[in-house]
Design an enzyme around this catalytic site. Structure first.
Site, mmCIF file in Angstrom:
data_model
loop_
_atom_site.group_PDB
_atom_site.id
_atom_site.type_symbol
_atom_site.label_atom_id
_atom_site.label_comp_id
_atom_site.label_asym_id
_atom_site.label_seq_id
_atom_site.Cartn_x
_atom_site.Cartn_y
_atom_site.Cartn_z
ATOM 1 N N HIS A 1 11.961 164.101 50.702
ATOM 2 C CA HIS A 1 11.012 164.777 49.801
ATOM 3 C C HIS A 1 10.718 166.162 50.385
ATOM 4 C CE1 HIS A 1 6.843 164.445 47.619
ATOM 5 N NE2 HIS A 1 7.732 165.038 46.858
ATOM 6 N N ARG B 1 2.500 159.584 38.371
ATOM 7 C CA ARG B 1 3.281 158.437 38.829
ATOM 8 C C ARG B 1 2.354 157.250 39.027
ATOM 9 N NH1 ARG B 1 4.468 158.855 43.544
ATOM 10 N NH2 ARG B 1 3.718 160.946 43.947
ATOM 11 N N ASN C 1 0.823 182.157 54.343
ATOM 12 C CA ASN C 1 1.531 181.169 55.174
ATOM 13 C C ASN C 1 2.782 181.767 55.812
ATOM 14 O OD1 ASN C 1 -0.404 179.263 54.502
ATOM 15 N ND2 ASN C 1 0.765 178.446 52.775
ATOM 16 N N TYR D 1 6.244 159.896 31.886
ATOM 17 C CA TYR D 1 5.862 160.874 32.911
ATOM 18 C C TYR D 1 6.974 161.112 33.948
ATOM 19 C CZ TYR D 1 3.918 163.122 36.915
ATOM 20 O OH TYR D 1 3.758 163.994 37.949
ATOM 21 N N LYS E 1 12.735 161.191 41.493
ATOM 22 C CA LYS E 1 12.282 160.354 42.615
ATOM 23 C C LYS E 1 13.043 159.023 42.675
ATOM 24 C CE LYS E 1 9.470 163.306 44.301
ATOM 25 N NZ LYS E 1 8.500 163.937 43.501
ATOM 26 N N CYS F 1 0.961 168.942 47.597
ATOM 27 C CA CYS F 1 0.468 169.486 48.868
ATOM 28 C C CYS F 1 1.176 170.784 49.255
ATOM 29 C CB CYS F 1 0.585 168.453 49.980
ATOM 30 S SG CYS F 1 -0.524 167.062 49.745
ATOM 31 N N SER G 1 3.089 164.751 47.743
ATOM 32 C CA SER G 1 2.972 165.269 46.382
ATOM 33 C C SER G 1 1.723 166.129 46.234
ATOM 34 C CB SER G 1 2.913 164.099 45.405
ATOM 35 O OG SER G 1 4.087 163.336 45.542
ATOM 36 N N ASP H 1 11.607 170.243 45.940
ATOM 37 C CA ASP H 1 11.089 168.865 45.967
ATOM 38 C C ASP H 1 11.981 167.876 46.720
ATOM 39 O OD1 ASP H 1 8.847 167.248 45.032
ATOM 40 O OD2 ASP H 1 10.267 166.193 43.754
ATOM 41 N N SER I 1 -1.288 168.506 35.564
ATOM 42 C CA SER I 1 -0.486 169.113 34.492
ATOM 43 C C SER I 1 0.660 169.884 35.145
ATOM 44 C CB SER I 1 -1.341 170.032 33.630
ATOM 45 O OG SER I 1 -2.007 171.007 34.395
ATOM 46 N N ARG I 2 1.794 169.940 34.451
ATOM 47 C CA ARG I 2 3.006 170.482 35.089
ATOM 48 C C ARG I 2 3.832 171.321 34.140
ATOM 49 N NH1 ARG I 2 4.783 167.894 40.298
ATOM 50 N NH2 ARG I 2 3.012 166.618 40.888
HETATM 51 P P1 GTP Z 1 4.783 167.887 43.981
HETATM 52 O O1 GTP Z 1 5.479 168.599 42.864
HETATM 53 O O2 GTP Z 1 3.790 166.886 43.501
HETATM 54 O O3 GTP Z 1 5.730 167.281 44.956
HETATM 55 O O4 GTP Z 1 3.822 168.979 44.692
HETATM 56 P P2 GTP Z 1 4.088 170.174 45.707
HETATM 57 O O5 GTP Z 1 4.101 169.657 47.089
HETATM 58 O O6 GTP Z 1 5.243 170.963 45.250
HETATM 59 O O7 GTP Z 1 2.749 171.038 45.581
HETATM 60 P P3 GTP Z 1 2.462 172.466 44.946
HETATM 61 O O8 GTP Z 1 3.112 173.592 45.674
HETATM 62 O O9 GTP Z 1 2.684 172.395 43.493
HETATM 63 O O10 GTP Z 1 0.907 172.601 45.232
HETATM 64 C C1 GTP Z 1 -0.036 171.626 44.829
HETATM 65 C C2 GTP Z 1 -1.421 172.236 44.768
HETATM 66 O O11 GTP Z 1 -1.768 172.778 46.057
HETATM 67 C C3 GTP Z 1 -1.502 173.391 43.790
HETATM 68 O O12 GTP Z 1 -2.726 173.312 43.099
HETATM 69 C C4 GTP Z 1 -1.444 174.608 44.673
HETATM 70 O O13 GTP Z 1 -2.079 175.710 44.086
HETATM 71 C C5 GTP Z 1 -2.128 174.148 45.963
HETATM 72 N N1 GTP Z 1 -1.621 174.852 47.168
HETATM 73 C C6 GTP Z 1 -0.326 175.095 47.491
HETATM 74 N N2 GTP Z 1 -0.222 175.807 48.641
HETATM 75 C C7 GTP Z 1 -1.486 176.011 49.072
HETATM 76 C C8 GTP Z 1 -2.052 176.672 50.225
HETATM 77 O O14 GTP Z 1 -1.358 177.222 51.080
HETATM 78 N N3 GTP Z 1 -3.414 176.646 50.324
HETATM 79 C C9 GTP Z 1 -4.211 176.043 49.388
HETATM 80 N N4 GTP Z 1 -5.512 176.066 49.574
HETATM 81 N N5 GTP Z 1 -3.711 175.405 48.294
HETATM 82 C C10 GTP Z 1 -2.377 175.390 48.142
HETATM 83 C C1 SPV Z 2 5.600 164.261 42.993
HETATM 84 O O1 SPV Z 2 4.709 163.530 42.549
HETATM 85 O O2 SPV Z 2 5.889 164.319 44.206
HETATM 86 C C2 SPV Z 2 6.342 165.144 42.079
HETATM 87 C C3 SPV Z 2 6.217 164.917 40.653
HETATM 88 O O3 SPV Z 2 7.125 165.970 42.530
HETATM 89 S S1 SPV Z 2 7.113 163.514 40.151
HETATM 90 O O4 SPV Z 2 8.361 163.957 39.568
HETATM 91 O O5 SPV Z 2 6.324 162.832 39.185
HETATM 92 O O6 SPV Z 2 7.389 162.690 41.291
HETATM 93 MN MN MN Z 3 7.289 165.835 44.761
#
Ligand code: GTP
Ligand code: SPV
Ligand code: MN
Length: 589
Positions: A229, A72, A500, A200, A209, A253, A251, A276, A372-373
């Site tokens: 979110h 983004r 967790n 993207y 979003k 996290c 994002s 999300d 990458s997604r």
């Molecule tokens: P968006 O799609 O961008 O909104 O991201 P999200 O909040 O869904 O994050 P996602 O679960 O995809 O995790 C993002 C990154 O954090 C990945 O590389 C995960 O492997 C890592 N991650 C997720 N949960 C944990 C955790 O509990 N501990 C650690 N160390 N890393 C984590």
């Molecule tokens: C984020 O960035 O929080 C995502 C991916 O979930 S996007 O759809 O690009 O916003």
């Molecule tokens: Mn997101």
């Protein structure tokens, strides 16, 4: 007589001058046809989709984007309302008239030689009174296919729209993928988004979003609901009782991972409803109910593997609803499968990196882009909750907020009440990630994980949260977590991921009044031994550090919070100012 939908399509056709117009019907047969088209089309010399190994990943395709178009672009994202203060310091602002002129000049004739895809879609379960009707225009077959996965595309949207002109309009052209000619413009008052120059996810899949959060939050402010979110999960305990949670994290996290958690604790199970976005309404009984407006996951690939997120790995190998897309990962050329850091311990000799080059292990760079997604249907998820399609949504008992912080923020604490919870969420700080372009790893304030997604002034947004609290019966408990604390050597102190579930179990115990809490300056902590650590070897010293208020760190934190609040002037509700004052006093600042 032509309907508003027909008129809109005709207007778009006259304006964009495509060679062909194609109105999507959402069928699986259409998916087959469009993936064929995508395998024969190219953008700047790169084929749009390449078929991956169907034995390992059935009905899966690989997409490599332009290297300038991998995240983004918040600096190119605008909220266009007549008065700048309505957009607030949290948004880039442009006058709507000026913004429309700018976009029209970019859009004019932009689809010559291309197909114009018309995507009628519903955000939310079509039978739900909370669902919304939408139409997106695009000239990218990758975007069209992605929208099919992420939302409910097809005739039911056209039927729901009928003769009405009340539907969201999302106008998108990938243009020439030039960052100098890239804008994502939101017009909340017109229920309209115009996006040019990017293919993207968050920039181009306009139901996500752009509509479900930026326009959605604005609608929610007008109509008395919340667009957030957030993930939605149901956590089943050994007694079979299911407790529904929302979870907001910035994002990249940890939302997707938490949404699909495979608990290490025996007898617990997580049911997935969303990873999300959540739309939250006050239900007939006065409680908060949440629906997921989306129908798919657009998830971060790196870090996803059988050890960390086995449920997602299974989801990616399901093809009940297809296709599944992989974007900017690496590819293992020995068996034509997608590859990324964290999917396996070994690195194959035959990797092609996300830019299409042979991967050099010694380069010190990752083979897959950090952002990458994969794009995959929620119906392929083996832990999908039977309540996912419930038009009323699910009743919420707990809200989990979190951020990515190597220091300062404890593993978990609870807010004393709703208003303290709103304060706690409003002061979230998180390290920036690769999900948005720009520097990675700098702490910025990201209230409710909504900084990039709140479509109006965040001061008003905070007041809206407080008001929702006043109108709701049996308010959920609010928790703050941080899975990302690091020790002095830079290692994660908490094992995270499936572990967790131990923290979630404590939350359920709190919701059910089964365990007390220890008071601190910032909120309520678990009592000694209240987090179930059975089967986990973690030193007591580390747990003590994870569940402690480091006063020196927090003194620095309140200064950052105060600076952030100042940007909003008198828009910050008095209640939150009072909470900040109280926190400062407790910390002796
Ligand atoms: P968006 O799609 O961008 O909104 O991201 P999200 O909040 O869904 O994050 P996602 O679960 O995809 O995790 C993002 C990154 O954090 C990945 O590389 C995960 O492997 C890592 N991650 C997720 N949960 C944990 C955790 O509990 N501990 C650690 N160390 N890393 C984590
Ligand atoms: C984020 O960035 O929080 C995502 C991916 O979930 S996007 O759809 O690009 O916003
Ligand atoms: Mn997101």
């Amino acid at each position: 007589m032509s309907t508003s939908f027909d008129v809109f399509v005709k207007e778009m056709q006259d304006f964009f001058c495509p060679d062909k117009v194609y109105i999507m019907d959402g069928s699986q047969e259409e998916a087959e046809r469009l993936t064929e088209v995508a395998q024969k089309s190219d953008i700047d010399g790169r084929v749009v989709l390449k078929k991956l190994n169907g034995q390992e990943y059935p009905n899966s395709y690989y997409h490599r984007s332009n290297t300038n178009d991998v995240a983004r672009t918040e600096h190119l994202t605008f909220v266009c309302v007549p008065v700048k203060d309505q957009a607030g310091p949290n948004n880039n602002w442009l006058d709507p008239k000026e913004a429309k002129e700018k976009m029209r000049s970019l859009f004019k004739g932009a689809m010559k030689g291309r197909i114009m895809y018309v995507i009628p879609f519903v955000m939310g379960m079509p039978k739900s009174k909370y669902a919304k009707n939408c139409v997106q225009i695009t000239d990218s077959v990758y975007v069209a296919l992605s929208m099919r996965i992420m939302s409910r595309v097809g005739k039911q949207a056209i039927e729901r729209i009928g003769n009405s002109s009340d539907f969201f309009r999302g106008i998108h052209s990938i243009g020439d993928v030039n960052p100098d000619r890239r804008f994502i413009m939101h017009f909340p008052q017109d229920n309209l988004v115009m996006s040019f120059g990017s293919g993207y996810g968050g920039n181009a899949l306009l139901g996500k979003k752009c509509y479900s959060l930026r326009i959605g939050s604005y609608l929610g402010y007008q109509e008395g609901w919340l667009a957030e979110h957030m993930i939605i999960i149901g956590v089943e305990a050994p007694n079979r009782k299911i407790t529904y949670f929302l979870g907001a994290f910035p994002s990249a996290c940890g939302k997707t991972n938490l949404a699909m958690l495979d608990p290490v604790l025996k007898g617990y199970k997580v049911w997935t409803l969303g990873d999300d976005i959540a739309w939250i309404n006050i239900g007939e009984d006065g409680r908060l109910y949440a629906i997921n407006p989306e129908a798919g996951f657009f998830g971060v690939a790196p870090g996803t593997g059988y050890k960390t997120n086995p449920i997602m790995m299974e989801t990616l190998k399901n093809d009940k609803f297809f296709p599944t897309l992989f974007t900017n990962t690496a590819v293992d050329n020995s068996n034509n499968t997608p590859w990324w850091e964290g999917i396996s311990d070994e690195v194959s000799f035959n990797l092609i990196d996300w830019q299409g080059q042979k991967y050099d292990k010694n380069s010190g760079k990752p083979a897959a882009h950090p952002n990458s997604r994969f794009t995959v249907s929620i119906y392929n998820c083996p832990t999908l909750s039977p309540e996912y399609d419930n038009p009323k949504g699910v009743p919420i008992s707990g809200i989990i907020f979190g951020g990515r912080r190597k220091d300062t923020i404890p593993l978990v604490y609870e807010a004393k009440d709703w208003n303290s919870g709103v304060f706690t969420a409003s002061i979230i700080g998180s390290e920036t990630t690769a999900a948005a372009s720009g520097q990675v790893g700098t702490v910025r304030r990201d209230p409710m994980a909504m900084l990039p997604f709140c479509g109006y002034n965040m001061g008003d947004y905070f007041q809206h949260w407080l008001n929702i609290g006043k109108k709701t019966k049996k308010l959920p408990k609010v928790f703050m977590v941080n899975w990302f604390r690091k020790d002095d050597d830079g290692n994660f102190m908490w094992p995270g991921y499936r572990e967790n579930s131990r923290v979630i179990k404590w939350m359920i115990d709190r919701i059910e009044g089964k365990t007390g809490a220890r008071e601190s300056e910032i909120g309520l902590f678990p009592q000694e031994g209240a987090i179930d650590l059975s089967g986990l070897s973690i030193k007591k010293k580390i747990m003590d550090k994870l569940l402690n208020v480091d006063k020196e760190d927090w003194k620095k934190e309140v200064i950052m919070i105060e600076e952030f609040y100042k940007k909003f002037g008198n828009k910050i509700p008095k209640d939150l100012m009072d909470h900040l004052k109280e926190l400062k006093e407790k910390l002796g600042v």
